[in-house]
Design an enzyme around this catalytic site. Structure first.
Site, PDB file in Angstrom:
ATOM      1  N   ASP A  95     -18.977  36.610 -63.686  1.00 20.62           N
ATOM      2  CA  ASP A  95     -19.258  37.957 -63.226  1.00 20.62           C
ATOM      3  C   ASP A  95     -18.325  38.255 -62.061  1.00 20.62           C
ATOM      4  OD1 ASP A  95     -22.283  39.831 -62.322  1.00 20.62           O
ATOM      5  OD2 ASP A  95     -20.334  40.441 -63.090  1.00 20.62           O
ATOM      6  N   GLY A  98     -19.596  42.025 -57.736  1.00 24.57           N
ATOM      7  CA  GLY A  98     -20.139  43.284 -57.213  1.00 24.57           C
ATOM      8  C   GLY A  98     -21.648  43.247 -57.134  1.00 24.57           C
ATOM      9  N   PHE A  99     -22.262  42.839 -58.203  1.00 24.13           N
ATOM     10  CA  PHE A  99     -23.735  42.810 -58.257  1.00 24.13           C
ATOM     11  C   PHE A  99     -24.293  41.850 -57.216  1.00 24.13           C
ATOM     12  CE2 PHE A  99     -27.771  43.434 -60.252  1.00 24.13           C
ATOM     13  CZ  PHE A  99     -28.443  42.233 -60.112  1.00 24.13           C
ATOM     14  N   ASP A 269     -27.849  37.299 -70.710  1.00 22.50           N
ATOM     15  CA  ASP A 269     -27.900  36.225 -69.718  1.00 22.50           C
ATOM     16  C   ASP A 269     -29.212  36.346 -68.964  1.00 22.50           C
ATOM     17  OD1 ASP A 269     -26.392  38.615 -67.984  1.00 22.50           O
ATOM     18  OD2 ASP A 269     -27.907  37.455 -66.915  1.00 22.50           O
ATOM     19  N   CYS A 307     -41.775  22.267 -80.327  1.00 14.00           N
ATOM     20  CA  CYS A 307     -40.411  22.114 -79.802  1.00 14.00           C
ATOM     21  C   CYS A 307     -39.938  20.684 -79.998  1.00 14.00           C
ATOM     22  CB  CYS A 307     -40.417  22.464 -78.302  1.00 14.00           C
ATOM     23  SG  CYS A 307     -38.811  22.306 -77.516  1.00 14.00           S
ATOM     24  N   CYS A 309     -37.255  19.368 -78.320  1.00 19.64           N
ATOM     25  CA  CYS A 309     -36.304  19.022 -77.260  1.00 19.64           C
ATOM     26  C   CYS A 309     -36.665  17.666 -76.662  1.00 19.64           C
ATOM     27  CB  CYS A 309     -36.293  20.101 -76.176  1.00 19.64           C
ATOM     28  SG  CYS A 309     -37.616  19.958 -74.953  1.00 19.64           S
ATOM     29  N   CYS A 312     -39.983  17.569 -74.795  1.00 16.04           N
ATOM     30  CA  CYS A 312     -41.196  17.639 -75.636  1.00 16.04           C
ATOM     31  C   CYS A 312     -41.366  16.410 -76.521  1.00 16.04           C
ATOM     32  CB  CYS A 312     -41.155  18.909 -76.490  1.00 16.04           C
ATOM     33  SG  CYS A 312     -41.295  20.381 -75.473  1.00 16.04           S
ATOM     34  N   HIS A 338     -36.207  21.926 -71.173  1.00 12.43           N
ATOM     35  CA  HIS A 338     -37.037  22.565 -72.215  1.00 12.43           C
ATOM     36  C   HIS A 338     -36.819  24.075 -72.259  1.00 12.43           C
ATOM     37  CE1 HIS A 338     -40.358  23.954 -74.604  1.00 12.43           C
ATOM     38  NE2 HIS A 338     -40.644  24.776 -73.612  1.00 12.43           N
TER      39      HIS A 338
END
Ligand SMILES: CNc1nc2c(CCc3ccc(C(F)(F)F)cc3)c3[nH]c(N)nc(=O)c3cc2[nH]1
Ligand SMILES: [Zn+2]
Length: 374
Positions: A95, A98-99, A269, A307, A309, A312, A338
């Site tokens: 990015d 600015g933000f 995002d 899940c 992962c 898990c 996770h």
């Protein structure tokens, strides 16, 4: 001369605006729609790059503002660029800062030149300009650079929004003029225009006129009501060309991701998955759970039974609750792993559903389980 990135549309869902595509970049292909993990300070919090890659992430986000202030973009240039520095060999989007100046910096002042601000780290004074933002992102070597824009505050009157949008378009011209190596790094434009449909259309038309390899929709997810954001989104996507990727900035909880993808957004995002992990929150197929809750003290089942992962497969809710209460770093590691895996998996499910023209059904199945309407 070809741009660093190109977009290939693979399939349009028959009943919604959802679309399936691929973004070709110098650091590999990105299957879209895609959720991009956030690596603000050149690290995805509590995760090693191999883990982020292993769960299927093909692009991560990082930030001009943070890396300019610490460790400095020249240091990262000397290190061989951000990919080398953080040991991430897939795509990176940065990015423009600015933000972040507005959400983090103290005492900032907008001028035609750019934005003056004080560092949130040590109070030192700086100015970020379109040229500086391009120079910093060039030093970082990100595959996708974002234009330097003003993300207007919410709410703001039409007068303010128009002036801000006009300045952002003048800054966009300056970014484009400062951008040299188009074949190695692509510059995305960011649409502003607040909550005003006609200003959004005008902004989009003038950006598209200048021609960019990709377009972001900015100025949203800034505190506006959800309905208002979705209304704006309904129009914005149609103002953008079909053959370019569309990035909706700052959107990332599951319900927003579905709504964005349904309207034709390709990239999203959000800091949320890793941020909520640090507060003990886990996103599961049956909604969010707060692992601190006493009801998990003797719950030896995984965070999410559906899940697969690492977290898990190997740990119980009781264990994660214990390490969280004990202040062990393990809790952030297991919950970040996770939460990211869950969102990346969810996006893979969306991509498959679009390919099979059943995005609507997939969204309903997900919502019924996640919000317990089943
Ligand atoms: C949360 N809502 C929101 N986030 C917004 C963002 C930040 C997106 C971002 C990028 C990189 C990172 C990093 F931490 F990974 F680096 C984190 C977040 C915007 N960014 C710009 N340039 N214009 C906008 O108009 C805009 C609107 C935004 N609404
Ligand atoms: Zn899991």
């Amino acid at each position: 001369m070809t741009d660093a990135i190109t977009y290939e549309l693979l399939h349009q869902d028959r009943r919604t605006g959802a679309r399936r595509g691929v973004i070709h970049t110098p650091h590999g292909d990105i299957q879209t729609p895609v959720f991009m993990p956030v690596g603000t300070q050149a690290a995805v919090k509590a995760m090693r790059p191999e883990q982020v890659r292993e769960m299927g992430a093909e692009i991560i986000l990082s930030n001009t503002y943070h890396l300019y202030l610490r460790p400095g973009h020249e240091l990262i240039r000397e290190a061989g660029g951000l990919h080398r520095f953080m040991n991430w060999n897939r795509a990176i989007l940065t990015d423009s800062g600015g933000f972040q100046v507005f959400s983090l910096g103290q005492l900032r002042k907008i001028t035609e030149e750019g934005v003056r601000f004080q560092s949130h780290i040590d109070g030192s004074r700086h100015i970020l300009t379109p040229e500086k933002a391009v120079e910093i992102q060039n030093a970082l070597g990100s595959d996708i650079m974002m234009a330097f824009d003003e993300c207007a505050p919410y709410p703001a009157d039409r007068e303010y929004i128009r002036d801000s949008m006009e300045r952002t378009l003048r800054w966009l011209e300056r970014c484009k003029a400062a951008h040299r190596n188009r074949e190695r790094q692509s510059l995305f434009a960011i649409m502003q225009g607040g909550m005003y449909r006609d200003l959004r259309r005008e902004c989009a038309e003038r950006m598209v006129e200048m021609d960019f390899p990709g377009y972001a929709i900015g100025g949203l997810s800034v505190g506006e009501p959800k309905e208002q954001m979705l209304e704006i989104l309904d129009d914005c996507v149609d103002y953008l060309p079909q053959d370019r990727p569309r990035y909706l900035m700052g959107v990332g909880t599951p319900d927003y991701l579905f709504e964005a993808v349904e309207r034709g957004i390709d990239m999203c995002d959000c800091v949320e998955p890793t941020r909520i992990a640090r507060h003990g929150l886990a996103t599961t197929s049956r909604g969010r759970i707060n692992i601190k809750n006493a009801r998990f003290e003797r719950d030896f089942s995984p965070l999410d039974p559906e899940c697969d992962c690492y977290t898990c497969r190997n740990y119980s809710r009781a264990y994660i609750r214990h390490v969280f209460k004990a202040g062990e770093m393990m809790s952030a590691m297991l919950l970040s792993n996770h939460n990211l895996h869950f969102l990346i998996n969810m996006m893979a499910g969306m991509r498959k559903a679009i390919e099979e023209d059943r995005f609507t059904e997939f969204k309903k199945e997900f919502y019924d389980k996640y919000y317990g309407t089943a």
